[in-house]
Design a protein around this motif. Structure first.
Motif, short mmCIF file in Angstrom:
data_model
loop_
_atom_site.label_atom_id
_atom_site.label_comp_id
_atom_site.label_asym_id
_atom_site.label_seq_id
_atom_site.Cartn_x
_atom_site.Cartn_y
_atom_site.Cartn_z
N GLY A 91 60.60 17.11 -53.36
CA GLY A 91 61.87 17.62 -53.86
C GLY A 91 61.75 18.99 -54.49
N TYR A 92 62.50 19.21 -55.57
CA TYR A 92 62.49 20.51 -56.25
C TYR A 92 61.14 20.84 -56.87
CZ TYR A 92 67.57 20.41 -55.77
OH TYR A 92 68.84 20.37 -55.26
N LYS A 93 60.36 19.79 -57.19
CA LYS A 93 59.03 20.03 -57.76
C LYS A 93 58.14 20.74 -56.76
CE LYS A 93 58.13 15.72 -58.68
NZ LYS A 93 59.36 15.06 -58.23
N GLY A 94 58.40 20.50 -55.48
CA GLY A 94 57.60 21.14 -54.43
C GLY A 94 58.01 22.57 -54.16
N ILE A 95 59.30 22.78 -53.88
CA ILE A 95 59.73 24.13 -53.54
C ILE A 95 59.80 25.04 -54.76
CG2 ILE A 95 61.01 23.45 -51.47
CD1 ILE A 95 63.56 23.48 -53.08
N GLY A 96 59.81 24.47 -55.96
CA GLY A 96 59.93 25.27 -57.17
C GLY A 96 58.61 25.48 -57.90
N LYS A 97 57.48 25.13 -57.28
CA LYS A 97 56.20 25.31 -57.98
C LYS A 97 55.72 26.76 -57.87
CE LYS A 97 53.23 23.67 -54.18
NZ LYS A 97 54.27 23.10 -53.31
N LEU A 98 54.87 27.16 -58.80
CA LEU A 98 54.36 28.52 -58.84
C LEU A 98 53.34 28.75 -57.74
CD1 LEU A 98 53.92 29.01 -62.70
CD2 LEU A 98 55.86 29.68 -61.25
N TYR A 99 53.14 30.01 -57.41
CA TYR A 99 52.23 30.38 -56.33
C TYR A 99 50.79 29.96 -56.63
CZ TYR A 99 50.07 33.23 -52.68
OH TYR A 99 49.35 33.66 -51.60
N LYS A 100 50.42 29.93 -57.89
CA LYS A 100 49.06 29.52 -58.25
C LYS A 100 48.81 28.05 -57.92
CE LYS A 100 50.17 28.47 -63.11
NZ LYS A 100 49.81 27.04 -63.06
N ASP A 101 49.87 27.28 -57.74
CA ASP A 101 49.75 25.86 -57.41
C ASP A 101 50.00 25.59 -55.93
OD1 ASP A 101 49.24 25.10 -60.08
OD2 ASP A 101 51.38 25.19 -60.54
N ARG A 102 49.94 26.63 -55.11
CA ARG A 102 50.25 26.47 -53.69
C ARG A 102 49.34 25.44 -53.02
NH1 ARG A 102 47.57 30.94 -54.88
NH2 ARG A 102 45.80 31.71 -53.63
N TYR A 103 49.97 24.67 -52.14
CA TYR A 103 49.30 23.64 -51.34
C TYR A 103 48.69 22.52 -52.16
CZ TYR A 103 50.14 27.02 -47.68
OH TYR A 103 50.75 27.89 -46.82
N LYS A 104 49.13 22.38 -53.40
CA LYS A 104 48.76 21.22 -54.21
C LYS A 104 50.00 20.34 -54.30
CE LYS A 104 45.46 23.85 -57.05
NZ LYS A 104 45.15 24.33 -58.42
N LEU A 105 49.95 19.21 -53.65
CA LEU A 105 51.13 18.35 -53.58
C LEU A 105 51.55 17.87 -54.96
CD1 LEU A 105 50.52 16.08 -50.45
CD2 LEU A 105 51.75 18.25 -50.63
N PRO A 114 64.27 25.97 -49.25
CA PRO A 114 63.78 24.97 -48.28
C PRO A 114 63.86 25.40 -46.82
CG PRO A 114 65.92 24.31 -49.13
CD PRO A 114 65.50 25.51 -49.93
N VAL A 115 63.22 26.53 -46.51
CA VAL A 115 63.18 27.00 -45.13
C VAL A 115 62.34 26.08 -44.26
CG1 VAL A 115 62.50 28.96 -43.67
CG2 VAL A 115 63.47 29.37 -45.93
N ASP A 116 61.36 25.38 -44.86
CA ASP A 116 60.47 24.53 -44.08
C ASP A 116 61.21 23.41 -43.35
OD1 ASP A 116 61.09 23.20 -46.42
OD2 ASP A 116 59.03 23.03 -47.13
N ALA A 117 62.30 22.92 -43.93
CA ALA A 117 63.06 21.87 -43.27
C ALA A 117 63.72 22.40 -41.99
CB ALA A 117 64.13 21.32 -44.21
N VAL A 118 64.24 23.61 -42.06
CA VAL A 118 64.89 24.23 -40.90
C VAL A 118 63.87 24.50 -39.79
CG1 VAL A 118 66.16 26.25 -40.10
CG2 VAL A 118 66.69 25.25 -42.33
N ILE A 119 62.72 25.06 -40.16
CA ILE A 119 61.69 25.39 -39.18
C ILE A 119 61.12 24.12 -38.54
CG2 ILE A 119 59.44 26.45 -38.88
CD1 ILE A 119 61.72 28.43 -39.27
N THR A 120 60.91 23.08 -39.33
CA THR A 120 60.38 21.82 -38.79
C THR A 120 61.35 21.19 -37.81
OG1 THR A 120 59.16 21.45 -40.86
CG2 THR A 120 59.42 19.57 -39.39
#
Length: 391
Positions: free
Chosen positions: A255-269, A188-194
């Motif tokens: 949650g974990y479903k977001g940060i743990g998804k595969l690269y093929k599913d990127r940017y699909k909420l 979850p680097v995005d939380a720190v950067i945001t």
């Protein structure tokens, strides 16, 4: 980061929403979307204008652009809901300039980053010895955050991810607001950067208080740092207290479903659960601010998840990336993707009565509205994106 509530009773309806994100826009799809939906006040704004615009496009409407083909000309985006409006001017310009590498790739840039961090840390130690600092009831330590944490993160923020921020004017100058963002990146680097994006770009220099998952506070070392930099447990009680205190509070409902998804599913909420964050916002009459983050998906492209190993280690997932675990600790260095964070226009909740927080229909519809705003803004940002790593 975690959602405020789990998933359950709304799985069937949520599945329909997810299906809409990956389907083309046609008469049949629109009929499904419009049937059986009860509109709430936040979805009425701009409805007629959106319908007029949709009517003008006629049969030439394109489907959603996918996340491949970065660097192409901006694609037309068809909102899933007629009530979604996407201001072009707020999403920045196309990135078509010459490609450039991260300053941290150079020896001079790396040396300067280390020197700046050590200087700020030395200053922190001298001031700390005087004993003049304060810590709030959640454990937030502004002195540590400003003197040690942010200077270190700022090197990565500015020189590695080269973060671009738009829409900062949509954050209130004072008072509470609930920021809701897409979640990705394996870690979850995005939380720190945001958090740093808000602190460095807000005209009043406000702090962002992050609602984090249980694991952050169950892990030795990480728990203490998380508290010191302003994070607290993602639960309704802590969120209520922060909003009542007038804090900018952030949650990542995937949650974990977001940060743990595969690269093929990127940017699909992924699913937003039962909408616990909406309930919290309604009870505190706090505006909801959709936050869309592009760049976080590419720092650790997750190719596979070793679930048996994750279960043994007690982890929600065990990632396999192009570099990890093959290169050991070196594989944990994030790739230098170019980031863009957009803070969307606030969705007001003050017009709802107290009973709305306990009305499942209102909570679901408002959750759906926030999710669509973020998803459609991500599609628009991606259609304007240049190089992933050299933008």
């Amino acid at each position: 980061m975690s959602t405020l509530a789990g998933s359950g009773a709304t799985d069937a309806r949520t599945a329909k929403v997810i299906q809409l994100y990956t389907s083309s826009s046609g008469p049949d799809a629109r009929g499904v979307r419009e049937s059986g939906r009860r509109r709430h006040p936040s979805q009425q704004v701009g409805r007629e204008r959106s319908k007029t615009t949709a009517g003008q496009r006629g049969s030439s409407v394109m489907a959603h652009p996918n996340t491949d083909g970065f660097g192409r000309a901006p694609a037309q985006v068809t909102p899933i809901s007629d009530e979604i409006t996407l201001p072009d001017e707020a999403l920045g310009v196309e990135h078509r300039g010459p490609s450039k590498s991260s300053p941290l790739f150079s020896l001079g840039g790396l040396r300067g980053a280390v020197a700046d961090t050590l200087t700020s840390t030395a200053g922190f130690i001298r001031e700390r010895m005087a004993g003049e600092y304060e810590v709030d009831e959640f454990g937030f330590d502004p002195h540590f955050t400003e003197s040690v944490w942010f200077p270190a993160v700022r090197q990565v923020y500015e020189k590695w991810f080269r973060v671009e921020v738009t829409g900062i004017e949509n954050l209130p100058r004072e008072g509470g607001a609930l920021l809701v963002a897409n979640h990705a990146g394996t870690i979850p680097v995005d939380a720190v950067i945001t958090s740093l994006a808000v602190r460095d770009n807000h005209p009043e220099g406000r702090y962002l208080r992050v609602l984090a998952a249980d694991m952050a506070f169950d892990t030795p070392g990480i728990s203490e740092v998380a508290r010191r930099i302003g994070a607290t447990l993602a639960c309704n009680s802590d969120a209520d207290r922060l909003l009542r205190a007038g804090e900018l509070t952030a949650v990542w409902p995937e949650g974990y479903k977001g940060i743990g998804k595969l690269y093929k599913d990127r940017y699909k909420l992924q699913r937003f659960g039962r909408g616990g964050f909406v309930t919290t916002a309604l009870r505190n009459a706090a505006p909801i601010i959709p936050v869309s983050i592009v760049g976080s998906e590419e720092i650790y492209p997750m190719l596979a998840d070793l679930k048996p190993l994750a279960k043994i280690l007690g982890l929600p997932y065990f990632p396999v990336t192009p570099l990890f675990p093959w290169l050991g600790p070196l594989g944990m260095v994030p790739l230098p993707s170019k980031w863009h964070i957009h803070f969307g226009r606030p969705i007001e909740t003050g017009s709802y009565d107290e009973a709305s927080a306990d009305d499942p229909m209102v909570v679901f519809d408002l959750t759906d509205h926030v999710r669509e705003e973020i998803q459609q803004t991500l599609f628009r940002m991606l259609s304007r994106r240049g190089s992933v790593y050299f933008g």
